[in-house]
Scaffold this active site. Structure first.
Site, PDB file in Angstrom:
ATOM      1  N   LYS A   1       0.841  -1.199   0.000  1.00 36.79           N
ATOM      2  CA  LYS A   1       0.000   0.000   0.000  1.00 36.79           C
ATOM      3  C   LYS A   1       0.876   1.248   0.000  1.00 36.79           C
ATOM      4  CE  LYS A   1      -4.519   0.163   2.289  1.00 36.79           C
ATOM      5  NZ  LYS A   1      -5.184   0.301   3.609  1.00 36.79           N
TER       6      LYS A   1
HETATM    7  O1  G3P Z   1      -7.700   1.236   6.042  1.00 32.48           O
HETATM    8  C1  G3P Z   1      -8.139   2.135   5.078  1.00 32.48           C
HETATM    9  C2  G3P Z   1      -9.502   2.696   5.419  1.00 32.48           C
HETATM   10  O2  G3P Z   1     -10.459   1.672   5.354  1.00 32.48           O
HETATM   11  C3  G3P Z   1      -9.538   3.361   6.784  1.00 32.48           C
HETATM   12  O3  G3P Z   1     -10.821   3.802   6.996  1.00 32.48           O
HETATM   13  O4  G3P Z   1     -12.273   4.028   9.000  1.00 32.48           O
HETATM   14  O5  G3P Z   1      -9.936   4.941   9.093  1.00 32.48           O
HETATM   15  O6  G3P Z   1     -11.686   6.057   7.658  1.00 32.48           O
HETATM   16  P1  G3P Z   1     -11.179   4.746   8.257  1.00 32.48           P
END
Ligand code: G3P
Length: 220
Positions: free
Chosen positions: A83
């Site tokens: 990533k």
């Molecule tokens: O891990 C990437 C993404 O899914 C993180 O989402 O919940 O931190 O906005 P969030």
């Protein structure tokens, strides 16, 4: 649609994998830091638990450092997808690493313009963040729809991974929009099972059954 778990917690991953419907895992530096174990150790453990892609994110910020770190992360396990952030340096690293056969998940995508650049760089996956756009009163799902449409127009093979998912509705709307993957916290996955009419219907089935067969003496 592939369902990934968005966590680095091994207990959560075990519970999700036990359901038999989890296709992979995504992590990010925040999720890895929460577990407090070295990244390499945690990622290897996760790779042994799931039968699909496991995203591991670089913490470097220059292309040269991302390339070195990405090669190292990719060497941890064949399931690792590296990533990188959707920055000019991240796109530069994606262009280089993708040509070496490394699979890249380009993350922190918040616009169709960014997603177009990720596909052009050869990204294996792009991660548009729905919830964080919704959080600032933007339309996160419109981003998913726009990316799917742009990729279809030009035949880009980059997979759209709906990320920053906050509810079962996000999953369903992303599926309707044609995202290939959704990554979600375990609590969102578990919420997808729930419906009051299912519980009510099952309870009625069992009451009706027990009313007859529990009172019927065993057949001799
Ligand atoms: O891990 C990437 C993404 O899914 C993180 O989402 O919940 O931190 O906005 P969030």
């Amino acid at each position: 649609m592939k369902i990934f778990l968005d966590t680095a917690n091994l207990e959560e991953i075990a519970r999700g994998v036990d359901l038999g419907i989890v296709d992979g895992v995504t992590t990010n530096p925040t999720l890895i830091a929460k577990e407090g174990r070295p990244m390499e150790e945690q990622i290897r453990a996760i790779c042994e638990m799931v039968n699909g892609d496991v995203s591991a994110e670089v913490v470097s910020t220059t292309a040269a450092e991302m390339i070195e770190e990405g090669r190292r992360l990719a060497s941890l396990h064949p399931k690792v997808v590296v990533k990188v952030p959707l920055t000019p340096e991240g796109i530069k690293a994606t262009s280089r690493l993708s040509k070496e056969g490394v699979r890249l998940n380009v993350t922190l995508c918040f616009s169709p313009a960014q997603a177009l650049l990720a596909a052009k760089a050869g990204a294996y996956i792009v991660s548009p963040f729905i919830g964080r756009l919704d959080d600032i009163s933007a339309d996160g799902m419109e981003l998913i729809r726009s990316i799917v449409r742009i990729y279809a127009n030009y035949g880009f093979k980059t997979q759209v991974l709906a990320a920053s998912v906050r509810s079962p509705l996000h999953v369903i709307e992303a599926a309707k929009a044609g995202a290939q993957i959704a990554t979600l916290p375990l609590k969102v996955l578990e919420a997808m099972f729930l419906h009051p009419l299912t519980d009510k219907g099952l309870a009625q089935f069992l009451r009706d059954w027990e009313r007859v067969f529990q009172e019927v003496p065993a057949q001799r």
